[in-house]
Design an enzyme around this catalytic site. Sequence first.
Site, mmCIF file in Angstrom:
data_model
loop_
_atom_site.group_PDB
_atom_site.id
_atom_site.type_symbol
_atom_site.label_atom_id
_atom_site.label_comp_id
_atom_site.label_asym_id
_atom_site.label_seq_id
_atom_site.Cartn_x
_atom_site.Cartn_y
_atom_site.Cartn_z
ATOM 1 C CD GLU A 134 -3.158 0.122 0.056
ATOM 2 O OE1 GLU A 134 -3.401 1.324 0.249
ATOM 3 O OE2 GLU A 134 -3.608 -0.510 -0.894
ATOM 4 C CE LYS A 159 1.054 -1.421 8.317
ATOM 5 N NZ LYS A 159 1.678 -2.391 9.232
HETATM 6 P P1 NAP Z 1 -4.890 -8.302 10.881
HETATM 7 O O1 NAP Z 1 -5.453 -9.672 10.688
HETATM 8 O O2 NAP Z 1 -5.782 -7.127 10.746
HETATM 9 O O3 NAP Z 1 -4.193 -8.273 12.320
HETATM 10 C C1 NAP Z 1 -3.811 -7.063 12.926
HETATM 11 C C2 NAP Z 1 -3.403 -7.353 14.355
HETATM 12 O O4 NAP Z 1 -3.098 -6.111 14.996
HETATM 13 C C3 NAP Z 1 -4.512 -8.008 15.202
HETATM 14 O O5 NAP Z 1 -3.927 -8.936 16.072
HETATM 15 C C4 NAP Z 1 -5.071 -6.820 15.973
HETATM 16 O O6 NAP Z 1 -5.713 -7.184 17.177
HETATM 17 C C5 NAP Z 1 -3.770 -6.077 16.249
HETATM 18 N N1 NAP Z 1 -4.001 -4.696 16.690
HETATM 19 C C6 NAP Z 1 -4.837 -3.780 16.155
HETATM 20 N N2 NAP Z 1 -4.793 -2.643 16.883
HETATM 21 C C7 NAP Z 1 -3.918 -2.856 17.894
HETATM 22 C C8 NAP Z 1 -3.472 -2.083 18.986
HETATM 23 N N3 NAP Z 1 -3.933 -0.838 19.200
HETATM 24 N N4 NAP Z 1 -2.573 -2.615 19.837
HETATM 25 C C9 NAP Z 1 -2.115 -3.875 19.654
HETATM 26 N N5 NAP Z 1 -2.514 -4.682 18.636
HETATM 27 C C10 NAP Z 1 -3.409 -4.164 17.768
HETATM 28 O O7 NAP Z 1 -3.669 -8.072 9.882
HETATM 29 P P2 NAP Z 1 -2.764 -9.154 9.110
HETATM 30 O O8 NAP Z 1 -3.372 -9.391 7.778
HETATM 31 O O9 NAP Z 1 -2.444 -10.283 10.024
HETATM 32 O O10 NAP Z 1 -1.459 -8.285 8.843
HETATM 33 C C11 NAP Z 1 -0.407 -8.228 9.804
HETATM 34 C C12 NAP Z 1 0.392 -6.948 9.600
HETATM 35 O O11 NAP Z 1 0.920 -6.911 8.289
HETATM 36 C C13 NAP Z 1 -0.412 -5.670 9.748
HETATM 37 O O12 NAP Z 1 0.431 -4.698 10.302
HETATM 38 C C14 NAP Z 1 -0.780 -5.291 8.325
HETATM 39 O O13 NAP Z 1 -0.972 -3.898 8.224
HETATM 40 C C15 NAP Z 1 0.466 -5.746 7.599
HETATM 41 N N6 NAP Z 1 0.286 -6.165 6.205
HETATM 42 C C16 NAP Z 1 -0.686 -7.062 5.882
HETATM 43 C C17 NAP Z 1 -0.805 -7.490 4.560
HETATM 44 C C18 NAP Z 1 -1.856 -8.491 4.154
HETATM 45 O O14 NAP Z 1 -2.144 -8.572 2.948
HETATM 46 N N7 NAP Z 1 -2.409 -9.274 5.086
HETATM 47 C C19 NAP Z 1 0.081 -6.987 3.584
HETATM 48 C C20 NAP Z 1 1.059 -6.087 3.985
HETATM 49 C C21 NAP Z 1 1.176 -5.688 5.287
HETATM 50 P P3 NAP Z 1 -7.288 -7.619 17.212
HETATM 51 O O15 NAP Z 1 -7.314 -9.067 16.786
HETATM 52 O O16 NAP Z 1 -7.665 -7.403 18.605
HETATM 53 O O17 NAP Z 1 -7.986 -6.732 16.223
HETATM 54 N N1 GDD Z 2 -12.376 -4.801 1.431
HETATM 55 C C1 GDD Z 2 -13.049 -4.734 0.265
HETATM 56 N N2 GDD Z 2 -14.400 -4.960 0.278
HETATM 57 N N3 GDD Z 2 -12.380 -4.444 -0.857
HETATM 58 C C2 GDD Z 2 -13.067 -4.419 -2.017
HETATM 59 C C3 GDD Z 2 -14.447 -4.667 -2.081
HETATM 60 C C4 GDD Z 2 -15.144 -4.936 -0.864
HETATM 61 O O1 GDD Z 2 -16.349 -5.136 -0.839
HETATM 62 N N4 GDD Z 2 -14.837 -4.582 -3.376
HETATM 63 C C5 GDD Z 2 -13.755 -4.300 -4.093
HETATM 64 N N5 GDD Z 2 -12.669 -4.183 -3.289
HETATM 65 C C6 GDD Z 2 -11.308 -3.843 -3.714
HETATM 66 C C7 GDD Z 2 -10.657 -2.716 -2.902
HETATM 67 O O2 GDD Z 2 -11.106 -1.436 -3.374
HETATM 68 C C8 GDD Z 2 -9.186 -2.989 -3.207
HETATM 69 O O3 GDD Z 2 -8.817 -2.379 -4.416
HETATM 70 C C9 GDD Z 2 -9.111 -4.498 -3.384
HETATM 71 O O4 GDD Z 2 -10.470 -4.947 -3.509
HETATM 72 C C10 GDD Z 2 -8.477 -5.231 -2.212
HETATM 73 O O5 GDD Z 2 -9.088 -4.779 -1.022
HETATM 74 P P1 GDD Z 2 -8.743 -5.445 0.405
HETATM 75 O O6 GDD Z 2 -8.941 -6.903 0.343
HETATM 76 O O7 GDD Z 2 -9.498 -4.671 1.433
HETATM 77 O O8 GDD Z 2 -7.174 -5.244 0.524
HETATM 78 P P2 GDD Z 2 -6.249 -3.956 0.312
HETATM 79 O O9 GDD Z 2 -5.417 -4.218 -0.901
HETATM 80 O O10 GDD Z 2 -7.013 -2.710 0.352
HETATM 81 O O11 GDD Z 2 -5.351 -3.998 1.611
HETATM 82 C C11 GDD Z 2 -4.778 -5.240 2.085
HETATM 83 O O12 GDD Z 2 -3.525 -5.445 1.484
HETATM 84 C C12 GDD Z 2 -2.521 -4.466 1.829
HETATM 85 C C13 GDD Z 2 -1.269 -4.844 1.054
HETATM 86 O O13 GDD Z 2 -1.336 -4.330 -0.236
HETATM 87 C C14 GDD Z 2 -4.696 -5.149 3.607
HETATM 88 O O14 GDD Z 2 -4.350 -6.419 4.116
HETATM 89 C C15 GDD Z 2 -3.638 -4.157 4.051
HETATM 90 O O15 GDD Z 2 -3.457 -4.245 5.463
HETATM 91 C C16 GDD Z 2 -2.322 -4.504 3.333
HETATM 92 O O16 GDD Z 2 -1.312 -3.613 3.714
#
Ligand code: NAP
Ligand code: GDD
Length: 342
Positions: A134, A159
């Site tokens: 992002e 971020k």
């Molecule tokens: P997630 O499922 O949303 O998990 C986020 C975690 O952060 C949860 O354990 C949440 O706790 C905790 N959290 C939120 N607010 C907090 C606070 N104030 N203090 C302490 N903990 C807090 O995210 P994820 O998909 O596992 O991603 C892990 C990390 O990688 C995140 O930092 C995300 O931004 C980053 N990231 C994710 C992706 C992806 O595609 N998944 C890609 C790039 C980077 P609760 O369970 O209580 O809500």
């Molecule tokens: N959430 C969501 N819900 N997204 C939608 C929807 C909907 O109903 N319809 C279309 N989208 C589109 C969003 O506009 C976006 O372009 C794409 O689907 C992916 O959305 P998300 O799955 O919410 O993921 P993200 O790419 O915005 O963010 C995730 O990936 C990031 C890494 O690139 C999150 O996990 C972030 O925490 C992470 O950093």
Amino acid sequence: MKKIALIFGVTGQDGAYLSKLLLKKNYVVHGIKRRSSSLNTQRIDDIYLDPHKKTNFYLHYGDLTNSLSVLKIIEKIKPNEIYNLGAQSHVGVSFDVPEYTANVTALGTLRILDAILTLKMQKKIKFYQAGTSEMFGASKPPQSEKTLFYPRSPYGVAKVYSHWITINYREAYNIFACNGILFNHESPFRGETFVTKKIVTGLCEIFLKGSGKLYLGNLYAKRDWGHAEDYVLAMWKMLQKKKPMDYVISSGKQYTVKYFIHIVCKKLGMKITWKGKGLNERAYWKNKIIISIDKRYFRPTEVTSLRGDSRKARKELKWKPRHNIYSLASEMIDEELKRIKT
Ligand code: NAP
Ligand code: GDD
């Protein structure tokens, strides 16, 4: 002596996969969970044992918005590795709560780094920061470690702060600190409001019930989707290197949201047809509308195209994903069908 890891964000998708990986590698794992009015430990319940018994997995209450709680936990645990996965991680929601997102997702990182410094533990602790594609936002693909950041959401901006404060503390104070710049990664543990999980859950329910409706936003956004299990391995590998560095982690392939729907329908054996354009676009199954567009799911500014170039990680970390989008979707569907049926 076993290594000790401390995970912020242990209750999230990645926290659960990382905990399991580190336990397999014989670590003692400590995780920080937030106080919540309903249970938030479902993803780790299978590894959490009665803390009165001998275990390698411990949970502690804490919050990234609270400096003192962060400092006291680090002082008590004395970890060898800290993984900061804690964040308000929903891009769409970050437009609704930008200040809170900055507090957790940007300043939370500073609080951990500052605690390491205050406790004079910079020689003992290695730090991983969960950066994201992002941050590239409007920059054109393929995006690599050298691509300019141009974030398009309060989440992306927060971020970018975390990314640079991690580099600054590495350079200023010699902390072993790495940024992983991870592209989207999913799994059966993905939060319900992220698009892949929302599509899988929605379509599995419609398939089993024979009817129902799913509302989505931008179907034409392109993402580089991988599996969380592969991506947490890369986090760990970064902290095992001799020198701290930043790495892009991605599959290198890109698909639209609409194509992901196509994969899910194909696996479920649902023949759908599309009609209309823009906000009137809809999908039909058995002559009924099952997908419509709702503009509430569009973002004020969108990231339209992400595709990562992870050659550096593949070479230097010897990292390679085991999953592709088809095996990922298939696993998510199988687990969802099981969940709905039980
Ligand atoms: P997630 O499922 O949303 O998990 C986020 C975690 O952060 C949860 O354990 C949440 O706790 C905790 N959290 C939120 N607010 C907090 C606070 N104030 N203090 C302490 N903990 C807090 O995210 P994820 O998909 O596992 O991603 C892990 C990390 O990688 C995140 O930092 C995300 O931004 C980053 N990231 C994710 C992706 C992806 O595609 N998944 C890609 C790039 C980077 P609760 O369970 O209580 O809500
Ligand atoms: N959430 C969501 N819900 N997204 C939608 C929807 C909907 O109903 N319809 C279309 N989208 C589109 C969003 O506009 C976006 O372009 C794409 O689907 C992916 O959305 P998300 O799955 O919410 O993921 P993200 O790419 O915005 O963010 C995730 O990936 C990031 C890494 O690139 C999150 O996990 C972030 O925490 C992470 O950093």
